[in-house]
Design a protein around this motif. Structure first.
Motif, PDB file in Angstrom:
ATOM      1  N   GLY A   1      17.861  17.567  12.613  1.00  0.00           N
ATOM      2  CA  GLY A   1      17.639  18.883  12.909  1.00  0.00           C
ATOM      3  C   GLY A   1      16.694  19.590  11.766  1.00  0.00           C
ATOM      4  N   LEU A   2      15.722  19.011  11.653  1.00  0.00           N
ATOM      5  CA  LEU A   2      14.842  19.636  10.852  1.00  0.00           C
ATOM      6  C   LEU A   2      13.701  20.037  11.497  1.00  0.00           C
ATOM      7  N   PRO A   3      12.881  21.310  10.876  1.00  0.00           N
ATOM      8  CA  PRO A   3      11.855  21.910  11.663  1.00  0.00           C
ATOM      9  C   PRO A   3      10.427  21.197  11.345  1.00  0.00           C
ATOM     10  N   ALA A   4       9.550  21.544  12.347  1.00  0.00           N
ATOM     11  CA  ALA A   4       8.367  20.788  12.337  1.00  0.00           C
ATOM     12  C   ALA A   4       7.631  20.945  11.142  1.00  0.00           C
ATOM     13  N   ASP A   5       7.758  22.094  10.267  1.00  0.00           N
ATOM     14  CA  ASP A   5       6.882  22.307   9.082  1.00  0.00           C
ATOM     15  C   ASP A   5       7.431  21.562   8.010  1.00  0.00           C
ATOM     16  N   CYS A   6       8.357  20.674   8.157  1.00  0.00           N
ATOM     17  CA  CYS A   6       8.663  19.557   7.205  1.00  0.00           C
ATOM     18  C   CYS A   6       7.796  18.264   7.151  1.00  0.00           C
ATOM     19  N   CYS A   7       7.020  18.116   8.265  1.00  0.00           N
ATOM     20  CA  CYS A   7       6.154  17.091   8.666  1.00  0.00           C
ATOM     21  C   CYS A   7       4.568  17.185   8.365  1.00  0.00           C
ATOM     22  N   GLU A   8       4.155  16.233   8.030  1.00  0.00           N
ATOM     23  CA  GLU A   8       2.320  16.447   7.852  1.00  0.00           C
ATOM     24  C   GLU A   8       1.956  14.687   7.940  1.00  0.00           C
ATOM     25  N   THR A   9       0.620  14.922   8.329  1.00  0.00           N
ATOM     26  CA  THR A   9      -0.071  13.713   8.312  1.00  0.00           C
ATOM     27  C   THR A   9      -0.757  13.182   7.052  1.00  0.00           C
ATOM     28  N   VAL A  10      -0.832  12.089   6.836  1.00  0.00           N
ATOM     29  CA  VAL A  10      -1.193  11.583   5.309  1.00  0.00           C
ATOM     30  C   VAL A  10      -2.124  10.182   5.745  1.00  0.00           C
ATOM     31  N   SER A  11      -3.016   9.909   5.046  1.00  0.00           N
ATOM     32  CA  SER A  11      -3.922   8.632   5.049  1.00  0.00           C
ATOM     33  C   SER A  11      -3.362   7.602   3.771  1.00  0.00           C
ATOM     34  N   VAL A  12      -2.995   6.611   4.057  1.00  0.00           N
ATOM     35  CA  VAL A  12      -2.578   5.391   3.362  1.00  0.00           C
ATOM     36  C   VAL A  12      -3.414   4.278   3.531  1.00  0.00           C
ATOM     37  N   PRO A  13      -4.540   4.030   2.921  1.00  0.00           N
ATOM     38  CA  PRO A  13      -5.498   3.097   3.272  1.00  0.00           C
ATOM     39  C   PRO A  13      -4.625   1.590   2.669  1.00  0.00           C
TER      40      PRO A  13
ATOM     41  N   ALA B   1       0.861  -1.463   0.191  1.00  0.00           N
ATOM     42  CA  ALA B   1      -0.044   0.057   0.114  1.00  0.00           C
ATOM     43  C   ALA B   1       0.800   1.363   0.001  1.00  0.00           C
ATOM     44  N   ILE B   2       1.879   1.229   0.563  1.00  0.00           N
ATOM     45  CA  ILE B   2       2.668   2.370   1.039  1.00  0.00           C
ATOM     46  C   ILE B   2       3.619   2.601  -0.327  1.00  0.00           C
ATOM     47  N   THR B   3       3.726   1.393  -0.932  1.00  0.00           N
ATOM     48  CA  THR B   3       4.674   1.594  -2.208  1.00  0.00           C
ATOM     49  C   THR B   3       3.932   2.259  -3.474  1.00  0.00           C
ATOM     50  N   ARG B   4       2.552   2.025  -3.413  1.00  0.00           N
ATOM     51  CA  ARG B   4       1.513   2.389  -4.423  1.00  0.00           C
ATOM     52  C   ARG B   4       1.473   3.814  -4.129  1.00  0.00           C
ATOM     53  N   TYR B   5       1.170   4.437  -2.827  1.00  0.00           N
ATOM     54  CA  TYR B   5       0.999   5.723  -2.437  1.00  0.00           C
ATOM     55  C   TYR B   5       2.266   6.318  -2.829  1.00  0.00           C
ATOM     56  N   LEU B   6       3.466   5.909  -2.794  1.00  0.00           N
ATOM     57  CA  LEU B   6       4.435   6.960  -2.945  1.00  0.00           C
ATOM     58  C   LEU B   6       4.864   7.255  -4.347  1.00  0.00           C
ATOM     59  N   LEU B   7       4.373   6.110  -5.218  1.00  0.00           N
ATOM     60  CA  LEU B   7       4.532   6.074  -6.577  1.00  0.00           C
ATOM     61  C   LEU B   7       3.581   7.101  -7.196  1.00  0.00           C
ATOM     62  N   GLU B   8       1.929   6.864  -6.752  1.00  0.00           N
ATOM     63  CA  GLU B   8       1.068   7.428  -7.397  1.00  0.00           C
ATOM     64  C   GLU B   8       1.039   8.977  -6.781  1.00  0.00           C
ATOM     65  N   GLN B   9       1.252   9.176  -5.613  1.00  0.00           N
ATOM     66  CA  GLN B   9       1.247  10.332  -5.179  1.00  0.00           C
ATOM     67  C   GLN B   9       2.439  11.324  -5.366  1.00  0.00           C
ATOM     68  N   HIS B  10       3.601  10.698  -5.142  1.00  0.00           N
ATOM     69  CA  HIS B  10       4.933  11.617  -5.088  1.00  0.00           C
ATOM     70  C   HIS B  10       5.735  11.128  -6.158  1.00  0.00           C
TER      71      HIS B  10
END
Length: 290
Positions: free
Chosen positions: A278-290, A59-68
């Motif tokens: 050492g990366l700031p908080a705005d690099c991060c976000e929540t996503v849904s991967v069914p 599921a994650i492989t498909r998500y990363l290919l399709e969305q990113h």
């Protein structure tokens, strides 16, 4: 650069432990873009069955290919590699793919006593893939294998707490107490005959408790982890495929070139990214991967 060279590299783990691999990748590949996904809502993988881990990996492989639109994938999780990388590779023949396995082969090159300790999740260390690897090397050294139930999850929880006080007893923290329990079960560490002189960190999380492990085994035991070898292999695959990014004046240390995603609470990933990368908080976000 070509359009394909500019595409990001996908990296994923069941949680934040794979940030140790991302750290090595960013150092070795300064001109690349990265998308890291922590599947924290479904962690820990190491205590789930192969079918479940395999389904999440697909599921994650498909998500990363399709969305990113990733150009390569690093499975920065020993458990997911053991459970599913052969299936992912068969399903995506054109995708450069790098997985992890406990680095017991490199450990053979450095041990002097011939006794090598291996710590990892139960899912990794009881997998058929690891069993086959261990069996092929069993005559070359004595391997002391120790599943560390709960340790990866405890490391995840620890990122939201203050760093351990310098000089405090190792067992004073949850992670330290678990490290102490599992290392004591393995036997004596050191460089004398019959002692374990090399310790393979068979989970990406474990490098983040290296100071606690070091306090328990002493200064002379060698630690073997997988971040740097994985980064070298990733570079080789990208070069072979003609996908390696070239300098364009904006190295990957620029936060705009590293995106951090999680299926779980974003605060945990933000804390880990700040503490370990050492990366700031705005690099991060929540996503849904069914």
């Amino acid at each position: 650069m070509t359009e394909a060279q500019q595409l990001p590299i996908g990296v994923f783990d069941s949680g934040v432990g794979g940030l140790s691999v991302l750290r090595a990748l960013r150092a070795a590949l300064p001109h690349e873009r990265f998308v890291y996904l922590a599947d924290s809502a479904h962690a820990p993988y190491g205590e789930r069955g192969d079918a479940y881990v395999g389904a999440r990996t697909h599921a994650i492989t498909r998500y990363l290919l399709e969305q990113h639109h990733i150009k390569a994938l690093v499975v920065a999780c020993n458990t997911a590699t053991a459970a599913a990388i052969h299936e992912v590779r068969a399903s995506h023949l054109d995708l450069p793919l790098v997985g992890l396995e406990p680095a017991i082969k490199p450990a053979l090159a450095v041990t002097r006593t011939g006794r090598v300790g291996v710590i990892g999740t139960r899912g990794t260390l009881t997998s058929a893939k690891f069993g086959k690897l261990l069996g092929s090397l069993a005559e070359q050294a004595q391997f002391v294998v120790q599943p560390c139930d709960g340790l990866a999850h405890a490391i995840e929880r620890s990122v939201a707490r203050p760093a351990p006080v310098l000089g405090a007893p190792v067992g004073a923290t949850e992670t330290g107490a678990l490290c102490e329990r599992y290392l004591q079960a393995m036997g004596d560490f050191g460089t004398a005959p019959g002692q374990i002189d090399t310790l393979v960190l068979g989970c990406t999380h474990y490098i983040f408790v290296a100071h606690e492990l070091r306090a328990l085994v002493g200064p002379h035991v060698q630690f073997i982890e997988t971040g740097e070898p994985v980064a070298r292999q990733t570079r080789r695959l990208l070069e072979t495929a003609g996908l390696l990014a070239t300098p364009d004046g904006a190295p990957a240390t620029d936060v705009s070139r590293t995106r951090l995603l999680t299926t779980g609470p974003v605060a945990m990933l933000q804390a880990a990214a700040e503490r370990w990368l050492g990366l700031p908080a705005d690099c991060c976000e929540t996503v849904s991967v069914p």
